[in-house]
Scaffold this motif. Sequence first.
Motif, PDB file in Angstrom:
ATOM      1  N   GLN A 100      46.380  17.417  40.451  1.00  0.00           N
ATOM      2  CA  GLN A 100      46.231  16.958  41.832  1.00  0.00           C
ATOM      3  C   GLN A 100      47.578  16.619  42.464  1.00  0.00           C
ATOM      4  OE1 GLN A 100      43.197  13.798  41.701  1.00  0.00           O
ATOM      5  NE2 GLN A 100      41.701  15.331  42.365  1.00  0.00           N
ATOM      6  N   LYS A 101      47.542  16.490  43.805  1.00  0.00           N
ATOM      7  CA  LYS A 101      48.722  16.116  44.584  1.00  0.00           C
ATOM      8  C   LYS A 101      48.573  14.673  45.034  1.00  0.00           C
ATOM      9  CE  LYS A 101      50.107  20.588  46.447  1.00  0.00           C
ATOM     10  NZ  LYS A 101      49.181  21.663  46.772  1.00  0.00           N
ATOM     11  N   VAL A 102      49.591  13.866  44.757  1.00  0.00           N
ATOM     12  CA  VAL A 102      49.564  12.438  45.048  1.00  0.00           C
ATOM     13  C   VAL A 102      50.755  12.075  45.925  1.00  0.00           C
ATOM     14  CG1 VAL A 102      49.667  10.115  44.063  1.00  0.00           C
ATOM     15  CG2 VAL A 102      48.429  11.917  42.861  1.00  0.00           C
ATOM     16  N   LEU A 103      50.518  11.287  46.961  1.00  0.00           N
ATOM     17  CA  LEU A 103      51.588  10.703  47.772  1.00  0.00           C
ATOM     18  C   LEU A 103      51.642   9.216  47.499  1.00  0.00           C
ATOM     19  CD1 LEU A 103      53.706  10.680  50.051  1.00  0.00           C
ATOM     20  CD2 LEU A 103      51.812  10.479  51.698  1.00  0.00           C
ATOM     21  N   ASP A 104      52.754   8.768  46.930  1.00  0.00           N
ATOM     22  CA  ASP A 104      53.001   7.340  46.715  1.00  0.00           C
ATOM     23  C   ASP A 104      53.910   6.888  47.844  1.00  0.00           C
ATOM     24  OD1 ASP A 104      53.228   4.789  45.682  1.00  0.00           O
ATOM     25  OD2 ASP A 104      54.709   5.340  44.164  1.00  0.00           O
ATOM     26  N   VAL A 133      48.941  13.594  36.478  1.00  0.00           N
ATOM     27  CA  VAL A 133      48.716  14.887  37.132  1.00  0.00           C
ATOM     28  C   VAL A 133      49.312  16.033  36.325  1.00  0.00           C
ATOM     29  CG1 VAL A 133      48.598  13.814  39.415  1.00  0.00           C
ATOM     30  CG2 VAL A 133      50.773  14.811  38.633  1.00  0.00           C
ATOM     31  N   GLY A 134      50.323  15.747  35.515  1.00  0.00           N
ATOM     32  CA  GLY A 134      50.880  16.759  34.627  1.00  0.00           C
ATOM     33  C   GLY A 134      51.714  17.813  35.339  1.00  0.00           C
ATOM     34  N   ASP A 135      52.070  18.856  34.595  1.00  0.00           N
ATOM     35  CA  ASP A 135      52.972  19.883  35.106  1.00  0.00           C
ATOM     36  C   ASP A 135      52.367  20.678  36.253  1.00  0.00           C
ATOM     37  OD1 ASP A 135      54.806  19.128  33.211  1.00  0.00           O
ATOM     38  OD2 ASP A 135      54.281  20.710  31.781  1.00  0.00           O
ATOM     39  N   HIS A 158      46.582  17.734  52.785  1.00  0.00           N
ATOM     40  CA  HIS A 158      47.495  18.177  51.727  1.00  0.00           C
ATOM     41  C   HIS A 158      47.337  17.415  50.409  1.00  0.00           C
ATOM     42  CE1 HIS A 158      51.077  20.213  50.261  1.00  0.00           C
ATOM     43  NE2 HIS A 158      51.583  19.057  49.883  1.00  0.00           N
ATOM     44  N   PHE A 159      47.078  16.108  50.475  1.00  0.00           N
ATOM     45  CA  PHE A 159      47.072  15.280  49.272  1.00  0.00           C
ATOM     46  C   PHE A 159      45.659  14.897  48.842  1.00  0.00           C
ATOM     47  CE2 PHE A 159      51.254  14.441  51.183  1.00  0.00           C
ATOM     48  CZ  PHE A 159      52.077  14.685  50.091  1.00  0.00           C
ATOM     49  N   ASP A 160      45.468  14.834  47.521  1.00  0.00           N
ATOM     50  CA  ASP A 160      44.201  14.356  46.968  1.00  0.00           C
ATOM     51  C   ASP A 160      44.118  12.834  46.979  1.00  0.00           C
ATOM     52  OD1 ASP A 160      42.996  16.941  45.760  1.00  0.00           O
ATOM     53  OD2 ASP A 160      45.056  16.929  44.999  1.00  0.00           O
ATOM     54  N   LEU A 161      45.277  12.180  46.895  1.00  0.00           N
ATOM     55  CA  LEU A 161      45.335  10.722  46.813  1.00  0.00           C
ATOM     56  C   LEU A 161      46.585  10.227  47.518  1.00  0.00           C
ATOM     57  CD1 LEU A 161      44.480   7.924  45.504  1.00  0.00           C
ATOM     58  CD2 LEU A 161      46.020   8.547  43.623  1.00  0.00           C
ATOM     59  N   ILE A 162      46.440   9.148  48.273  1.00  0.00           N
ATOM     60  CA  ILE A 162      47.596   8.453  48.848  1.00  0.00           C
ATOM     61  C   ILE A 162      47.513   6.992  48.437  1.00  0.00           C
ATOM     62  CG2 ILE A 162      48.808   7.761  50.947  1.00  0.00           C
ATOM     63  CD1 ILE A 162      47.620  10.195  52.339  1.00  0.00           C
ATOM     64  N   THR A 163      48.620   6.466  47.954  1.00  0.00           N
ATOM     65  CA  THR A 163      48.711   5.036  47.682  1.00  0.00           C
ATOM     66  C   THR A 163      49.859   4.446  48.493  1.00  0.00           C
ATOM     67  OG1 THR A 163      50.178   5.416  45.775  1.00  0.00           O
ATOM     68  CG2 THR A 163      47.814   5.208  45.324  1.00  0.00           C
TER      69      THR A 163
END
Length: 249
Positions: free
Chosen positions: A63-67, A83-85, A131-136
């Motif tokens: 997945q794509k994550v925005l921190d 999320v891995g490679d 674009h992102f699956d998760l934003i924190t």
Amino acid sequence: MAENNSTDFGYKTVPTSEKAGMVAGVFHSVAAKYDLMNDLMSMGIHRLWKRFTIDLSGVRPGQKVLDLAGGTGDLAAKFARIVGDNGEVVLADINDSMLNVGKEKLRNLGIVGNVRFVQANAECLPFPDNHFDLITIAFGLRNVTDKAAALKSMQRVLKPGGRLLVLEFSKPQNMLLTQAYDIYSFKVLPAMGKLVAGDSESYQYLAESIRMHPDQETLKSMMFDAGFDEVEYHNLTGGIVALHRGFKF
């Protein structure tokens, strides 16, 4: 918060156009000792708050994550391993001093390849729609000048089915805890900041900014207004901190 051309900077009212620069000055000042002060100020409990955030994130490999306002990269480091490679983590912060500390920290942890570092303003995120699956955003929303604009920007770049997690200081739910917390915030924290980081004024601002941040129910309403669904929050440490979660459907 004052309207139109002025806003809050802690307990002060300042021109809206100047707040971002003033907040930047605070974080340029505290960046080098940020992690140490977090451990001292929270007696290490911030690690438990962040662990709970990871647990509620539901993030999966690929997945794509925005921190966002990711600072020195505590959450980004955890997400990068999950999320891995085949996944990607973007550590974004408006402050280049904090980003540089985060870059060095993640390199020292051996985390390279699936993390990007982007200097960005939360109010106008430089990413595509959906674009992102998760934003924190952890302990960063209270420093944003236009929180409503930032929440709408986050909603725009989140994929349908994705979720936003906002970890932030909030309103204690017990009067005795509130009184003790006020003494700690306005007496102990500035003194600790002066002793450890050589900067009491920045920690005075941080204490004031917590008090000016919307309480749990207000932030919940703001997230609904920004287009999030199924918004809920969890009080942590008696409401000193709250984790809000909302979905984009």
